[in-house]
Design a protein around this motif. Structure first.
Motif, PDB file in Angstrom:
ATOM      1  N   ASN A 122       0.814  -1.223   0.000  1.00  0.00           N
ATOM      2  CA  ASN A 122       0.000   0.000   0.000  1.00  0.00           C
ATOM      3  C   ASN A 122       0.844   1.267   0.000  1.00  0.00           C
ATOM      4  O   ASN A 122       0.364   2.341  -0.352  1.00  0.00           O
ATOM      5  N   ALA A 123       2.112   1.163   0.413  1.00  0.00           N
ATOM      6  CA  ALA A 123       2.967   2.345   0.530  1.00  0.00           C
ATOM      7  C   ALA A 123       3.435   2.824  -0.834  1.00  0.00           C
ATOM      8  O   ALA A 123       3.662   2.034  -1.757  1.00  0.00           O
ATOM      9  N   LEU A 124       3.555   4.148  -0.969  1.00  0.00           N
ATOM     10  CA  LEU A 124       4.100   4.731  -2.191  1.00  0.00           C
ATOM     11  C   LEU A 124       5.547   4.302  -2.338  1.00  0.00           C
ATOM     12  O   LEU A 124       6.317   4.307  -1.370  1.00  0.00           O
ATOM     13  N   GLU A 125       5.958   3.916  -3.541  1.00  0.00           N
ATOM     14  CA  GLU A 125       7.340   3.498  -3.758  1.00  0.00           C
ATOM     15  C   GLU A 125       7.885   4.098  -5.046  1.00  0.00           C
ATOM     16  O   GLU A 125       7.122   4.388  -5.978  1.00  0.00           O
ATOM     17  N   PRO A 126       9.206   4.296  -5.124  1.00  0.00           N
ATOM     18  CA  PRO A 126       9.814   4.837  -6.341  1.00  0.00           C
ATOM     19  C   PRO A 126       9.570   3.915  -7.533  1.00  0.00           C
ATOM     20  O   PRO A 126       9.486   2.685  -7.379  1.00  0.00           O
ATOM     21  N   THR A 127       9.470   4.493  -8.703  1.00  0.00           N
ATOM     22  CA  THR A 127       9.201   3.716  -9.908  1.00  0.00           C
ATOM     23  C   THR A 127      10.305   2.708 -10.183  1.00  0.00           C
ATOM     24  O   THR A 127      10.031   1.579 -10.617  1.00  0.00           O
ATOM     25  N   VAL A 128      11.558   3.081  -9.944  1.00  0.00           N
ATOM     26  CA  VAL A 128      12.670   2.143 -10.148  1.00  0.00           C
ATOM     27  C   VAL A 128      12.479   0.906  -9.281  1.00  0.00           C
ATOM     28  O   VAL A 128      12.629  -0.234  -9.740  1.00  0.00           O
ATOM     29  N   PRO A 274       3.676  19.733  -8.717  1.00  0.00           N
ATOM     30  CA  PRO A 274       2.631  19.037  -7.954  1.00  0.00           C
ATOM     31  C   PRO A 274       2.929  17.589  -7.601  1.00  0.00           C
ATOM     32  O   PRO A 274       2.278  17.022  -6.738  1.00  0.00           O
ATOM     33  N   MET A 275       3.904  16.958  -8.281  1.00  0.00           N
ATOM     34  CA  MET A 275       4.095  15.525  -8.103  1.00  0.00           C
ATOM     35  C   MET A 275       4.919  15.211  -6.860  1.00  0.00           C
ATOM     36  O   MET A 275       5.819  15.959  -6.479  1.00  0.00           O
ATOM     37  N   ASP A 276       4.613  14.075  -6.283  1.00  0.00           N
ATOM     38  CA  ASP A 276       5.365  13.579  -5.127  1.00  0.00           C
ATOM     39  C   ASP A 276       6.703  13.046  -5.628  1.00  0.00           C
ATOM     40  O   ASP A 276       6.743  12.088  -6.415  1.00  0.00           O
ATOM     41  N   GLU A 277       7.800  13.652  -5.177  1.00  0.00           N
ATOM     42  CA  GLU A 277       9.123  13.290  -5.678  1.00  0.00           C
ATOM     43  C   GLU A 277       9.558  11.882  -5.302  1.00  0.00           C
ATOM     44  O   GLU A 277      10.541  11.356  -5.858  1.00  0.00           O
ATOM     45  N   THR A 280       9.923   9.382  -8.227  1.00  0.00           N
ATOM     46  CA  THR A 280      11.078   9.454  -9.127  1.00  0.00           C
ATOM     47  C   THR A 280      12.402   9.421  -8.365  1.00  0.00           C
ATOM     48  O   THR A 280      13.420   9.873  -8.867  1.00  0.00           O
ATOM     49  N   GLN A 281      12.379   8.871  -7.175  1.00  0.00           N
ATOM     50  CA  GLN A 281      13.568   8.834  -6.339  1.00  0.00           C
ATOM     51  C   GLN A 281      14.463   7.655  -6.715  1.00  0.00           C
ATOM     52  O   GLN A 281      13.997   6.514  -6.800  1.00  0.00           O
ATOM     53  N   TYR A 282      15.731   7.923  -6.973  1.00  0.00           N
ATOM     54  CA  TYR A 282      16.727   6.871  -7.169  1.00  0.00           C
ATOM     55  C   TYR A 282      18.105   7.503  -7.029  1.00  0.00           C
ATOM     56  O   TYR A 282      18.241   8.723  -7.141  1.00  0.00           O
TER      57      TYR A 282
END
Length: 330
Positions: A122-128, A274-277, A280-282
Motif C-alpha cells: 500500500n505504501a508509495l514506492e519509487p518507480t525504479v 505538484p508531483m510527489d518526488e 522518481t527517487q533513485y
C-alpha cells in the motif's frame, strides 16, 4: 531463466529510463533471447545499452496494428511476457498472443490475464523499485538501481550532421510536460533565467520544446532581452538525447527528458511542482531538485485549481544561483 522473453515497455520517457535497472537485471538473468515491444521512442532511449536482441515497434493505438503484432508474437512462440505498464492493453496483448507465462502487476482489472502476479504493498514506492520488484518475483538478481544511458557514435554523427549550428557550451531548457500544465514552470520565469545566464556567462540557451509546445517556446523567447543568446530547437527523441548529453546544465520541468539528461551524467536542475518526488527517487549525483514546501503540495493533479504556487514560487534567481554553482564547480 531460459526461453525467449518479451517485455512490453513503458509508454512515457521517464518510465522508460527508470525501467533500465530492471531491464539490465533481467538481461543478466536470462539465458535465452530478450525482446522489447513498445513505442519507437524506446529504440532511441535504449540504443547502445545491449539490452535487447530484437525490438518490435508498436506506435499505433488502433485494433489493426495490435492484431498484426499479436499474430507475429504467436508465430515467435515466446515463453515469457512481462507487462511493465499497468494498462489493460499491455496484459491483453500478451494474453491474446498465447504466451505461456505472463507477469505483471494485477492492476486495472487485468489480473485474470496474467499467470503470475507481482505483489504490491500500500505504501508509495519509487518507480525504479516498483519495476525491480518484478525481477525479485522472477527469482533473478538485482543489478545497481541507478539508470544509465549512453550515446552511440552513430547517434552523435547524425546529430552533428543535423545540427551543425549548435555550439558548446550551452544550457538546455525543457519547458513543457506531457503530464499536463500543472508541471510547467511559468514561461516568464524561464525568460528571466535565460537572460541571467546570458549576461553572467555569455552562454547559449537552447529551448527544446516537445510536440505541441512550440507556442510556449516562442513565448519564452519573446520574453527575453538577450535574444542573441537564445534559440528554439525542435528535435526528435534521438537528437534530443544527444543534445542533452552535450549540455553544460539542463534546466527542466519534472518530465521525461530530466531523466534522460541525469542518466547521461549531465547536471540537471529539476523544477518540482505538484508531483510527489518519491515516485522518481533513485540514486543519482546529477539531479538537483528545487521545490517549494506549501500546504497543497504534492497534489499529483494535472491541472492546478489554485494559483500554481508550487512552481510560481520557485524564483528564477534561486535557480540561477544553483546553476551558477554547478557551472563554476565544473
Amino acid at each position: 531463466m531460459t526461453g525467449k522473453t518479451i517485455v512490453y515497455l513503458p509508454n512515457w520517457l521517464g518510465d522508460m529510463v527508470m525501467a533500465i535497472p530492471f531491464l539490465n537485471s533481467l538481461r543478466a538473468s536470462l539465458e535465452g533471447e530478450l525482446w522489447g515491444i513498445g513505442k519507437t521512442n524506446a529504440i532511441h532511449i535504449y540504443n547502445g545499452l545491449g539490452i535487447f536482441d530484437r525490438f518490435m515497434p508498436l506506435d499505433g493505438k488502433g485494433v489493426i496494428p495490435m492484431l498484426d503484432i499479436i499474430t507475429m508474437l504467436k508465430d515467435l512462440a515466446f515463453e515469457k511476457g512481462i507487462a511493465l505498464p499497468h494498462s489493460f492493453r499491455a496484459a491483453l496483448l500478451l494474453y491474446l498472443a498465447h504466451i505461456n507465462e505472463r507477469i505483471g502487476y494485477p492492476r486495472n482489472k487485468r489480473g485474470f490475464m496474467l499467470t503470475q502476479h507481482v505483489a504490491e504493498g500500500n505504501a508509495l514506492e519509487p518507480t525504479v523499485e516498483h519495476y525491480l520488484k518484478i525481477i525479485d518475483a522472477l527469482g533473478g538478481k538485482r543489478l545497481p538501481d541507478t539508470p544509465a544511458l549512453c550515446v552511440t557514435e552513430d547517434e552523435e554523427h547524425k546529430f552533428d550532421q543535423n545540427n551543425m549550428d549548435i555550439n558548446k557550451p550551452y544550457v538546455a531548457f525543457i519547458i513543457g510536460a506531457q503530464y499536463g500544465p500543472s508541471k510547467c514552470w511559468p514561461p516568464g520565469h524561464f525568460s528571466k533565467l535565460a537572460d541571467k545566464i546570458a549576461t553572467a556567462f555569455g552562454m547559449k540557451i537552447y529551448i527544446l520544446p516537445g510536440k505541441g509546445e512550440e507556442n510556449l517556446a516562442r513565448e519564452i523567447y519573446n520574453g527575453t532581452a538577450r535574444k542573441e543568446f537564445i534559440e528554439i530547437k525542435s528535435m526528435d527523441v534521438r537528437d534530443l538525447k544527444v543534445c542533452l548529453s552535450k549540455a553544460s546544465v539542463v534546466v527542466s520541468n519534472d518530465t521525461g527528458p530530466r531523466h534522460i539528461s541525469a542518466a547521461l551524467c549531465v547536471p540537471t536542475i529539476v523544477l518540482l511542482g505538484p508531483m510527489d518526488e518519491r515516485y522518481t527517487q533513485y540514486p543519482n549525483n546529477y539531479t538537483y531538485q528545487i521545490c517549494k514546501d506549501i500546504p497543497c503540495r504534492p497534489c499529483n493533479s494535472k491541472k492546478c485549481d489554485k494559483n500554481h504556487e508550487c512552481l510560481k514560487g520557485i524564483d528564477p534567481e534561486e535557480v540561477f544561483l544553483k546553476l551558477k554553482g554547478i557551472i563554476e564547480s565544473r
